[in-house]
Design an enzyme around this catalytic site. Sequence first.
Site, PDB file in Angstrom:
ATOM      1  N   PRO A 191       0.811  -1.227   0.000  1.00 37.20           N
ATOM      2  CA  PRO A 191       0.000   0.000   0.000  1.00 37.20           C
ATOM      3  C   PRO A 191       0.845   1.278   0.000  1.00 37.20           C
ATOM      4  CG  PRO A 191      -0.927  -1.589   1.526  1.00 37.20           C
ATOM      5  CD  PRO A 191       0.358  -2.189   1.030  1.00 37.20           C
TER       6      PRO A 191
ATOM      7  N   ARG B  57     -15.719   7.392 -42.214  1.00 44.44           N
ATOM      8  CA  ARG B  57     -16.389   8.616 -41.759  1.00 44.44           C
ATOM      9  C   ARG B  57     -16.133   9.762 -42.741  1.00 44.44           C
ATOM     10  NH1 ARG B  57     -20.476  10.164 -38.432  1.00 44.44           N
ATOM     11  NH2 ARG B  57     -20.131  12.255 -37.616  1.00 44.44           N
TER      12      ARG B  57
ATOM     13  N   GLU C 150       5.213  -2.491 -13.897  1.00 43.14           N
ATOM     14  CA  GLU C 150       6.621  -2.850 -14.134  1.00 43.14           C
ATOM     15  C   GLU C 150       7.524  -1.614 -14.149  1.00 43.14           C
ATOM     16  OE1 GLU C 150       4.821  -5.415 -14.701  1.00 43.14           O
ATOM     17  OE2 GLU C 150       5.938  -7.140 -15.401  1.00 43.14           O
TER      18      GLU C 150
ATOM     19  N   GLY D  16     -16.902  12.150 -31.556  1.00 41.29           N
ATOM     20  CA  GLY D  16     -17.797  11.851 -30.441  1.00 41.29           C
ATOM     21  C   GLY D  16     -17.974  10.352 -30.216  1.00 41.29           C
TER      22      GLY D  16
ATOM     23  N   GLY E  34       5.627   1.317  -4.133  1.00 35.38           N
ATOM     24  CA  GLY E  34       5.561   0.738  -5.484  1.00 35.38           C
ATOM     25  C   GLY E  34       6.915   0.868  -6.156  1.00 35.38           C
TER      26      GLY E  34
HETATM   27  C1  LIG Z   1      -3.580  -2.569 -12.512  1.00 34.71           C
HETATM   28  C2  LIG Z   1      -2.260  -2.715 -11.815  1.00 34.71           C
HETATM   29  C3  LIG Z   1      -1.682  -3.958 -11.729  1.00 34.71           C
HETATM   30  C4  LIG Z   1      -0.475  -4.128 -11.015  1.00 34.71           C
HETATM   31  N1  LIG Z   1       0.041  -5.382 -10.861  1.00 34.71           N
HETATM   32  C5  LIG Z   1       1.091  -5.563 -10.024  1.00 34.71           C
HETATM   33  C6  LIG Z   1       1.551  -6.883  -9.713  1.00 34.71           C
HETATM   34  O1  LIG Z   1       1.054  -7.883 -10.252  1.00 34.71           O
HETATM   35  N2  LIG Z   1       2.550  -7.013  -8.802  1.00 34.71           N
HETATM   36  C7  LIG Z   1       3.132  -5.947  -8.200  1.00 34.71           C
HETATM   37  O2  LIG Z   1       4.034  -6.136  -7.384  1.00 34.71           O
HETATM   38  N3  LIG Z   1       2.725  -4.677  -8.476  1.00 34.71           N
HETATM   39  C8  LIG Z   1       1.722  -4.460  -9.368  1.00 34.71           C
HETATM   40  N4  LIG Z   1       1.286  -3.191  -9.646  1.00 34.71           N
HETATM   41  C9  LIG Z   1       1.901  -2.067  -8.950  1.00 34.71           C
HETATM   42  C10 LIG Z   1       2.786  -1.216  -9.840  1.00 34.71           C
HETATM   43  O3  LIG Z   1       3.981  -1.914 -10.111  1.00 34.71           O
HETATM   44  C11 LIG Z   1       3.029   0.125  -9.108  1.00 34.71           C
HETATM   45  O4  LIG Z   1       1.790   0.820  -9.092  1.00 34.71           O
HETATM   46  C12 LIG Z   1       4.087   0.939  -9.778  1.00 34.71           C
HETATM   47  O5  LIG Z   1       5.352   0.352  -9.605  1.00 34.71           O
HETATM   48  C13 LIG Z   1       4.132   2.379  -9.235  1.00 34.71           C
HETATM   49  O6  LIG Z   1       4.166   2.376  -7.854  1.00 34.71           O
HETATM   50  P1  LIG Z   1       3.140   3.293  -7.011  1.00 34.71           P
HETATM   51  O7  LIG Z   1       1.798   3.073  -7.560  1.00 34.71           O
HETATM   52  O8  LIG Z   1       3.353   3.000  -5.571  1.00 34.71           O
HETATM   53  O9  LIG Z   1       3.585   4.763  -7.316  1.00 34.71           O
HETATM   54  P2  LIG Z   1       4.691   5.601  -6.538  1.00 34.71           P
HETATM   55  O10 LIG Z   1       5.934   4.808  -6.423  1.00 34.71           O
HETATM   56  O11 LIG Z   1       4.097   6.127  -5.287  1.00 34.71           O
HETATM   57  O12 LIG Z   1       4.923   6.802  -7.551  1.00 34.71           O
HETATM   58  C14 LIG Z   1       4.010   7.889  -7.649  1.00 34.71           C
HETATM   59  C15 LIG Z   1       4.533   8.843  -8.722  1.00 34.71           C
HETATM   60  O13 LIG Z   1       5.820   9.342  -8.351  1.00 34.71           O
HETATM   61  C16 LIG Z   1       6.764   9.054  -9.380  1.00 34.71           C
HETATM   62  N5  LIG Z   1       8.060   8.757  -8.749  1.00 34.71           N
HETATM   63  C17 LIG Z   1       8.337   7.841  -7.787  1.00 34.71           C
HETATM   64  N6  LIG Z   1       9.632   7.874  -7.463  1.00 34.71           N
HETATM   65  C18 LIG Z   1      10.202   8.827  -8.247  1.00 34.71           C
HETATM   66  C19 LIG Z   1      11.530   9.343  -8.394  1.00 34.71           C
HETATM   67  N7  LIG Z   1      12.554   8.857  -7.672  1.00 34.71           N
HETATM   68  N8  LIG Z   1      11.746  10.341  -9.280  1.00 34.71           N
HETATM   69  C20 LIG Z   1      10.720  10.820 -10.030  1.00 34.71           C
HETATM   70  N9  LIG Z   1       9.448  10.379  -9.943  1.00 34.71           N
HETATM   71  C21 LIG Z   1       9.200   9.393  -9.058  1.00 34.71           C
HETATM   72  C22 LIG Z   1       6.190   7.853 -10.118  1.00 34.71           C
HETATM   73  O14 LIG Z   1       6.739   7.767 -11.423  1.00 34.71           O
HETATM   74  C23 LIG Z   1       4.722   8.186 -10.091  1.00 34.71           C
HETATM   75  O15 LIG Z   1       4.454   9.126 -11.087  1.00 34.71           O
HETATM   76  C24 LIG Z   1       0.151  -2.994 -10.420  1.00 34.71           C
HETATM   77  C25 LIG Z   1      -0.421  -1.725 -10.572  1.00 34.71           C
HETATM   78  C26 LIG Z   1      -1.608  -1.568 -11.259  1.00 34.71           C
HETATM   79  C27 LIG Z   1      -2.217  -0.191 -11.374  1.00 34.71           C
END
Ligand SMILES: Cc1cc2nc3c(=O)[nH]c(=O)nc-3n(C[C@H](O)[C@H](O)[C@H](O)COP(=O)(O)OP(=O)(O)OC[C@H]3O[C@@H](n4cnc5c(N)ncnc54)[C@H](O)[C@@H]3O)c2cc1C
Length: 404
Positions: free
Chosen positions: A133, A289, A384, A361, A136
């Site tokens: 949570p 179209r 990823e 549209g 990521g």
């Molecule tokens: C539908 C879906 C399926 C997924 N499936 C999986 C899965 O199977 N297994 C799994 O482990 N994960 C999964 N994920 C998670 C996904 O890998 C993460 O959402 C992703 O890595 C981004 O992490 P976060 O959402 O915590 O964003 P954050 O890490 O909180 O980042 C938020 C923003 O800050 C930016 N940011 C972060 N650090 C930096 C930095 N150092 N410099 C500049 N910008 C930065 C990011 O680019 C982003 O724009 C899934 C996500 C989704 C939406």
Amino acid sequence: MAVDTAAFSEQTDIQRDITEMVRQFVDEQILPNAEHYDHEDSFPEPIVEQMKELGLFGVTIPEEYGGMGLDLTTYAMIVEELSRGWISISGVVNTHFIGSYLLMKFGTDEQKEYFLPKMATGEIRAAFSLSEPEVGSDVQGIKSTAKKGEDGKWELNGQKMWVTNGLGSSVVFVLMKTDTKADPPYKGMTCFITEKEPWVDENTGDYKGLIVPPKIKKMGYKGVESTELVYDGYRCPPERVLGGEEAGVGEGFVQMMDALEVGRVNVAARGVGIAQRALELALRYSQERKTFGKPIAQHQAIQFKLADMATKVEAARLVTRKAARMKDAGIRSDLEAGMAKLLASETGKECVEECFRIHGGYGYSKEYEVERLYRDAPLLLIGEGTSEIQRMVIGKKLLQRHKI
Ligand SMILES: Cc1cc2nc3c(=O)[nH]c(=O)nc-3n(C[C@H](O)[C@H](O)[C@H](O)COP(=O)(O)OP(=O)(O)OC[C@H]3O[C@@H](n4cnc5c(N)ncnc54)[C@H](O)[C@@H]3O)c2cc1C
């Protein structure tokens, strides 16, 4: 209306046969049914059953374990075709592919023999879990822990987030902290192969302590479930440490990052697939179209859009295949995988947006396929590793390779 580039695509006979077979499957089974499963947000079971019959869960698994033993390049071609149909279908195989890669590269003989044959047929499916949570991008910040008990088993505790195939999978490759004091933190992380009951919210018996909360409601990427996973005293036997305890404890971060490299090629292929579909839809609609007395395709502004889309799709496909071919040749390809993922996912989003604009549209109506593509494409910018993270990887690797 597919754009026929087969003659120049440098495919082997096997690659041509298999991509043609998958393309036919997509045209006949996925495209006509995707809308239904997307709108219902229901798991496309009949499609997945047919994919099992076609052997698509074992593409890269060696023949000795019942798979096809094909390389990453061929796999990327298959994923591109599947994603042209619907990226959720490629999502069903994606984490499974990463799990099988982890086993093939790092697993013990016992782990390979136990899991790979069942994974090759699709009898069991795999999920891959890093995110939490609060974490990521910054994987070293995970909080979930595993502690070894007196009986030799590891006790897993913590909450995971965004686990694709989190409910339907039978095995989850999960990253846990096994040494909370390790400095740097990545040295204290281990990958566990956690077995579970598929499609069960609250596991019991040997798998007690693994709970799957209700699936997360999403903008797109429907049909395939994304869930949280709660490990609450889950007991994992020592032989389910990836690679065995001796080789695997403390190696989880490195193993998972290695897998993400092939995962990035896989997401890139999905970007190419969705971009290709957007191009096909735009080519068709723009010739049907009419405005101002002629098909909109005859307006130069629309032709320029089509030209840019086709050029970007081609470039994204080439860089994706290059990254895959380098990996297959055993050449370090982290830089190229990052470039492929960045370019192809952004191309997917851009081409879908242009296709949407070309539809006017009607692009906003659920009657048209581009509406689904518009909700699906953004996922590829995130999964990823986000585009920002890819740029960080690319920049870092560039400077390493060109150090003065
Ligand atoms: C539908 C879906 C399926 C997924 N499936 C999986 C899965 O199977 N297994 C799994 O482990 N994960 C999964 N994920 C998670 C996904 O890998 C993460 O959402 C992703 O890595 C981004 O992490 P976060 O959402 O915590 O964003 P954050 O890490 O909180 O980042 C938020 C923003 O800050 C930016 N940011 C972060 N650090 C930096 C930095 N150092 N410099 C500049 N910008 C930065 C990011 O680019 C982003 O724009 C899934 C996500 C989704 C939406």
